[in-house]
Scaffold this motif. Sequence first.
Motif, PDB file in Angstrom:
ATOM      1  N   ASP A   1      42.004  29.893  42.830  1.00  0.00           N
ATOM      2  CA  ASP A   1      43.365  29.404  43.018  1.00  0.00           C
ATOM      3  C   ASP A   1      43.449  28.179  43.836  1.00  0.00           C
ATOM      4  N   ASP A   2      44.460  27.271  43.746  1.00  0.00           N
ATOM      5  CA  ASP A   2      44.632  26.109  44.179  1.00  0.00           C
ATOM      6  C   ASP A   2      44.395  25.965  45.885  1.00  0.00           C
ATOM      7  N   ASP A   3      44.965  27.114  46.604  1.00  0.00           N
ATOM      8  CA  ASP A   3      44.858  27.242  47.959  1.00  0.00           C
ATOM      9  C   ASP A   3      43.436  27.766  48.366  1.00  0.00           C
ATOM     10  N   LEU A   4      42.450  28.030  47.492  1.00  0.00           N
ATOM     11  CA  LEU A   4      41.177  28.479  47.768  1.00  0.00           C
ATOM     12  C   LEU A   4      41.114  29.897  48.374  1.00  0.00           C
ATOM     13  N   LEU A   5      42.128  30.928  47.950  1.00  0.00           N
ATOM     14  CA  LEU A   5      42.155  32.065  48.531  1.00  0.00           C
ATOM     15  C   LEU A   5      42.315  33.138  47.655  1.00  0.00           C
ATOM     16  N   GLY A   6      42.639  32.881  46.448  1.00  0.00           N
ATOM     17  CA  GLY A   6      42.534  33.741  45.413  1.00  0.00           C
ATOM     18  C   GLY A   6      41.758  33.557  44.184  1.00  0.00           C
ATOM     19  N   VAL A   7      40.986  34.442  43.769  1.00  0.00           N
ATOM     20  CA  VAL A   7      39.996  34.295  42.683  1.00  0.00           C
ATOM     21  C   VAL A   7      40.078  35.331  41.727  1.00  0.00           C
ATOM     22  N   ILE A   8      39.639  34.851  40.396  1.00  0.00           N
ATOM     23  CA  ILE A   8      39.451  35.679  39.235  1.00  0.00           C
ATOM     24  C   ILE A   8      38.270  35.537  38.620  1.00  0.00           C
ATOM     25  N   GLY A   9      37.473  36.696  38.433  1.00  0.00           N
ATOM     26  CA  GLY A   9      36.213  36.455  37.664  1.00  0.00           C
ATOM     27  C   GLY A   9      36.388  36.247  36.206  1.00  0.00           C
ATOM     28  N   HIS A  10      35.337  35.288  35.925  1.00  0.00           N
ATOM     29  CA  HIS A  10      35.456  35.045  34.527  1.00  0.00           C
ATOM     30  C   HIS A  10      34.210  35.007  33.837  1.00  0.00           C
TER      31      HIS A  10
ATOM     32  N   GLY B   1      19.656  34.146  63.627  1.00  0.00           N
ATOM     33  CA  GLY B   1      19.623  33.563  62.327  1.00  0.00           C
ATOM     34  C   GLY B   1      20.439  34.384  61.395  1.00  0.00           C
ATOM     35  N   MET B   2      21.066  35.492  61.959  1.00  0.00           N
ATOM     36  CA  MET B   2      21.719  36.377  61.256  1.00  0.00           C
ATOM     37  C   MET B   2      23.437  36.115  61.469  1.00  0.00           C
ATOM     38  N   ALA B   3      24.020  35.792  60.373  1.00  0.00           N
ATOM     39  CA  ALA B   3      25.373  35.659  60.372  1.00  0.00           C
ATOM     40  C   ALA B   3      26.119  36.128  59.000  1.00  0.00           C
ATOM     41  N   TYR B   4      27.268  36.711  59.219  1.00  0.00           N
ATOM     42  CA  TYR B   4      27.732  37.267  58.107  1.00  0.00           C
ATOM     43  C   TYR B   4      29.066  36.561  57.339  1.00  0.00           C
ATOM     44  N   PHE B   5      29.102  36.479  56.123  1.00  0.00           N
ATOM     45  CA  PHE B   5      30.204  35.737  55.442  1.00  0.00           C
ATOM     46  C   PHE B   5      30.955  36.767  54.981  1.00  0.00           C
ATOM     47  N   PRO B   6      32.268  36.713  54.742  1.00  0.00           N
ATOM     48  CA  PRO B   6      33.080  37.354  53.757  1.00  0.00           C
ATOM     49  C   PRO B   6      32.735  37.145  52.650  1.00  0.00           C
ATOM     50  N   ALA B   7      32.568  38.139  51.524  1.00  0.00           N
ATOM     51  CA  ALA B   7      32.147  37.724  50.268  1.00  0.00           C
ATOM     52  C   ALA B   7      32.749  39.052  49.330  1.00  0.00           C
ATOM     53  N   ILE B   8      32.668  38.613  47.948  1.00  0.00           N
ATOM     54  CA  ILE B   8      33.024  39.538  46.947  1.00  0.00           C
ATOM     55  C   ILE B   8      32.475  39.136  45.563  1.00  0.00           C
ATOM     56  N   SER B   9      32.029  40.341  44.952  1.00  0.00           N
ATOM     57  CA  SER B   9      31.597  40.240  43.585  1.00  0.00           C
ATOM     58  C   SER B   9      32.437  40.703  42.658  1.00  0.00           C
ATOM     59  N   LEU B  10      33.003  40.240  41.506  1.00  0.00           N
ATOM     60  CA  LEU B  10      33.981  40.978  40.651  1.00  0.00           C
ATOM     61  C   LEU B  10      33.696  40.657  39.119  1.00  0.00           C
ATOM     62  N   SER B  11      34.028  41.634  38.385  1.00  0.00           N
ATOM     63  CA  SER B  11      33.716  41.409  36.970  1.00  0.00           C
ATOM     64  C   SER B  11      34.747  40.764  36.283  1.00  0.00           C
ATOM     65  N   PHE B  12      34.582  40.640  34.957  1.00  0.00           N
ATOM     66  CA  PHE B  12      35.728  39.677  34.157  1.00  0.00           C
ATOM     67  C   PHE B  12      37.058  40.098  34.345  1.00  0.00           C
ATOM     68  N   LYS B  13      37.922  39.257  34.431  1.00  0.00           N
ATOM     69  CA  LYS B  13      39.454  39.699  34.369  1.00  0.00           C
ATOM     70  C   LYS B  13      39.876  40.152  35.922  1.00  0.00           C
ATOM     71  N   GLU B  14      38.888  40.655  36.590  1.00  0.00           N
ATOM     72  CA  GLU B  14      39.401  41.190  37.961  1.00  0.00           C
ATOM     73  C   GLU B  14      39.684  39.980  38.984  1.00  0.00           C
TER      74      GLU B  14
ATOM     75  N   LEU C   1      35.360  27.366  38.576  1.00  0.00           N
ATOM     76  CA  LEU C   1      33.817  27.165  39.231  1.00  0.00           C
ATOM     77  C   LEU C   1      32.962  27.856  38.114  1.00  0.00           C
ATOM     78  N   SER C   2      31.608  27.028  37.997  1.00  0.00           N
ATOM     79  CA  SER C   2      30.640  27.451  37.105  1.00  0.00           C
ATOM     80  C   SER C   2      29.492  26.899  37.498  1.00  0.00           C
ATOM     81  N   THR C   3      28.493  28.047  37.646  1.00  0.00           N
ATOM     82  CA  THR C   3      27.180  27.500  38.255  1.00  0.00           C
ATOM     83  C   THR C   3      26.606  26.787  37.179  1.00  0.00           C
TER      84      THR C   3
END
Length: 1317
Positions: free
Chosen positions: A110-119, A231-244, A686-688
């Motif tokens: 999303d435009d505010d860089l806080l919402g995400v949809i898996g594609h 050297g160990m620091a943790y980022f918030p992260a998520i993995s999500l499948s299509f449409k989630e 976003l596309s790798t």
Amino acid sequence: MTSRGAGTAFSRKNYRLSTEPEKSKVTGIVNSRLLNDYLHRVFTSADGNQPAAAYRKHLTFQNLQEHLERLLAEENGSEDSRDQVAEGRLGPSTVVLDHTSGFEGLLLVDDDLLGVIGHSNFGSIRATTCVYKGKWIYEVLISSQGLMQIGWCTLNCRFNQEEGVGDTPDSYAYDGNRVRKWNVTTTNYGKSWAAGDIVSCLIDLDEGTIAFCLNGISLGTAFDNITRGAGMAYFPAISLSFKESVAFNFGSRPLRYPVEGYRPLQDPPVADLLKARKLLGYLKNVIHIGIDVTEGKLVEKDTSMWQLQGEPTVLITLAHIFNYFSPLMCKVYLVEDVLMTFLLSILERGGAVEAHPLIQQLLDLMWLLMEEYEVHECLKQLLMSLLRAYRFSPIIPDLGLQIHYLRLTIAVLKHEKSRKYLLSNVLFDVLRSVVFFYIKSPLRVEEAGLQELIPTTWWPNRFTKEGKESKEVKEESAEERLRRRAYERGCQRLKKRIEVVEGLQVQILKLLLNNKDRGGGEASRYIFLNKFRKFLQENASNRGNLAVLCPPEYMVCFLHRLIAALRYFWDGHKAKTPAALSSEEAYVPPQLFYNGKVDYFDLQRLGGLLSHLKKTLKDDLAAKANILIDPAELQAVTMDDLDEDEESATSAAQSQRPSAALAIGGALARPAWLSSPTLGRANRFLSTAAVSLMNPRRPLGALEKIKVLSLRAEQRTREDIEGTHGNDGLLLGRPPEEPDQPITENSLLEVLDGIVMMYNLSVHQQLGKMVGVSDDVNEYAMALKDTEEKISRCPKRRRDIHEELLKSQKVFSEKLNHLSRRLAWINVTIYSKEKMQDIYWLLRVCIRTIEHGDRTGSLFAFMPEFYLSVAMNSYSALKNYFSPVNSMEELPGYEETLMRLAAILAKHFADSRIVGTDIRDSLMQALASYVCYPHSLRAVERIPEEQRISMMKNLLAPYEQRPWAQTNWILVRLWRGCGFGYRYTRLPHLLKTKPEDASLPSLQRDLSVASFQKPCPSTLLQRHMADLLRSDRDLAPSFLNSVLNQLNWAFSEFIGMIQEIQQAAERLERNFVDSRQLKVCATCFDLSVSLLRVLEMTVTLAPEIFLDWNRPSSELLLRRLAQLLNQVLNRVTAERNLFDRVVNLRLPGLESVDHYPILVAVTGILVRLLVDTDVQGTERATAVLLADPCFQLRSIQYLLGHAEPSALAAAAPATDKRHFSLHTYTEYISTEELTKVEKMLNHLSEESKQAAATTLPTSEEDLCPICYAHPISAIFRPCSHKSCKACINQHLMNNKDCFFCKATITGVDDFTKPASS
């Protein structure tokens, strides 16, 4: 007031007064002593203590600003310390998702860089900030409950399309979909999540633990001893499948469920927060304190009834407060934490929203004292926060949280100026405001409090093995009755609470549909109409783009609330205008479909594309509706090349964009529905792979360009919709067939049209989907009943089995308790009696609309296809989805509605004005389903006789000209129950071996549960069919020849396929037959049986078509029929033949293929021709049958189990398999029918012996040179070539050229060989 937009910076409003002493008298300012007391009471110090009067600085409006700045600057030292960079955190202070390098796969952000949809299959993304020390927390708002893994990862973690957060070392995740935790390996953890839940992710880097909370309830420590160190620091992260989809809150807004000792990753704006709270306190003081000018003292006031009342002292004081308060109210954190909390506290005292005018007064102040851009931003953020709070509040028994937020939404929207701004710019443009009308279904009934609300559970226990409700009404035990009544009382309690929420949602729509607030621009209703139309366009034009589509579960709730609001205004108009129609008589007049006032986008019309209709029906429009099509517009609309050029130009421009820009993301035209409900218009893709897959099929800009002369929805005004003197508005172009009487306000007609479109877009699909919970209850109820029966039969000595059965019983009971409570919620929110009445009302609206449109003749072609679709689908929903909770028979006017819908189906399934293949097929299927049920079949019989005859004539049209399988099935259904051995509802041969597979054939099973219905033949429609076949001498031959052709094709295809199946089965190597091939094979068999039944029906109702040889084609039809019957009999009845072997394989998918269905159909035809007719008819039929070279008496003997002696002798040593015989099906074949078969066998035995004795050998020269089966009996004119009558008659049906010389045949004479030769 300063000018707007003069420069880049906005200047503040200046309310500072002149220092002249006379000014106070002119403006009404109170005396200096009273003003000083008032200002000191309002602007208290931070500790709240007032210094003694002698030590107080004298305050006036001249030094108030300085005093206020000093108060706001207190505690600056602590603020400075808090603003320092927090230890243990690295990265930007504003935490967002890393859309530049920290992602893998295809994602929509999303435009505010806080919402995400898996594609993509499994996309991953992390935040921009990491932590290495201390205790930290962030929240994830779950928007869809599918497969996601949420947690923490390090910079070294490498993800791909198969492995995400938790699948690699040093990454840790919680998965509420599968209820597991992940760190390379996986174990059970936590609870299942649902859409609308909030997951809190906590990490303690001092202790080395990670934990999660769900809606503020701790799920316990998930991981301990996590890797820490250099050297160990943790980022918030998520993995999500299509449409989630999810939305993150790292601290940009107040955490919903803060945890003591844990800090959000993004620090709150502490300094601004303190200022805002102080200023709000001053504002509250102004509201509490009044000035009694006459007494010269300050008084306490009732805050709930506070009004400004034009007091200059109070107004100027407020202006000073808002001078500092306004800029703060543009920040989302402060709006949610300060303003929304304050406004909610005003409503906490209870009572109706109208009882709290303070909110209206505050909004007036905001519009008066804040810059316009500040008010706009503040209102936008306020509605965003309200929507987010409503959507992500947990379900509690009294739905108090949802009610609380809806009440404040109503209070804000009651303010006219705020409502119009929000409607014009926010509600449908930035927000997904439809969320306000949704009531989410709780996945965890315990947390929703349903156990307390519905303490006693109950479920129907009257189901057969096949899962259908048993027709045997069993006596309900006293215990069951008590449980059912307690359950129903619980459901009623739940219903009352949900109705409160629904009532508030309808209030919101009533405000949006207000057309009396014309002060300051268009009334709210007309703004809403334009936005609503745009909303419908997005959902109609982006069927494949899930990010833009409104979820169907929201659509269902929105539809019901909109119907309630619409009917309120409709009946309100009726009360003021008695000549208008009531909402019970509502319909959409046909002129809306062709006058161009309402945009139907690219939706298909009944007659095809709108551009084509405008071109072909322009004369009808001019004559009937007095509408002239502008040639320029016609040219622009019909120039398909223009559209293609626009599209190709756009795609070419996009293809030239640099790949780096694509990787960062091309902006979509609209916000994503699945992610956070309150984010901006655009999404980043976003596309790798640096390739965008999300280019819309047709850019919105191109669509707008081709509408050259049509009025865009957002450009329309009240006059364009309602009309004025001499202008009909939406009703322009009334056809002469349409009555000249007021219906209702034109704007309400457009809302009604939109409601019908909404139902078609996704509501019907969702109604069908939610029936799954009821099906689950039925399955578990059957499993529990079966388990209890096994427990009662279990031997006492087998304790191990008994214990296992008791465990199963407990599992099934617990699941049923859960499902029955969830079903109660669904029945109240989706399938209640009131919701059923809404769908029924919609059905009647569609019926009336179609009837009015039909009367316009050729202009009916302009009607959008979805009106017919909704009429059929809404009836299907009422019949299949709302029962057994509510019965359609109880609805008012049910019988009449059923008949009117039957008339529509009967007339329009073959209507030449309807060209779309899909809608024609849907009409045919709906009619086929209609004739399967006694009550709807009787409705067909009640339509006017002329329409019934026309329907039957269309059903009897030659099959080659159209799709014929459904038509044939309709005729079969009208016959079933009258044919030979044709009174079964389930296949008799399977009821003996596999009862669970005994449903009717696959072709008929496609007509849903219709195939399980008991036979209900229609003698009235059979009589119409017989009259048509007898009276129309051209209709009968063409119809029967098409049936015989299709039978020949279907049976030949079937035989060819079973040959392939048999060959595959005989191969030594392991092999599999394609399931699709098996299905096609079974379908061909089913078609053959149904075609034979139609022939049986025809022979029975009008035997003279075959046996009266005065008719020109009777003999030919009889010979073709005999030829096909002999072919079928020989293939099916031969001993140890191909058919036998395939039937004995019992392959899955071929359950319907057996001797019984096809042989009884053939037997019925033969019995009718050879037994149930007069002597002359019997002689003719016998002669033709015996004359066919394929006739074998053995095939007739096979029907009664009389196998040939040689076959018996050969089969005896190999097997004792029982032979087929009609005698073994006495439950389905009557004694009278069996007697007729025996009579037919005896008759054919005698006749075949006599024929064999009297037949003289025929030389080859005398045989027909075409078929070599019959003697020459016809000579052609003028060429004198010869053949048998059967061959030449069949040939002349399709071709007039001679077989041999290609000369045109002018006539055919009988030929008899001269005696001398």
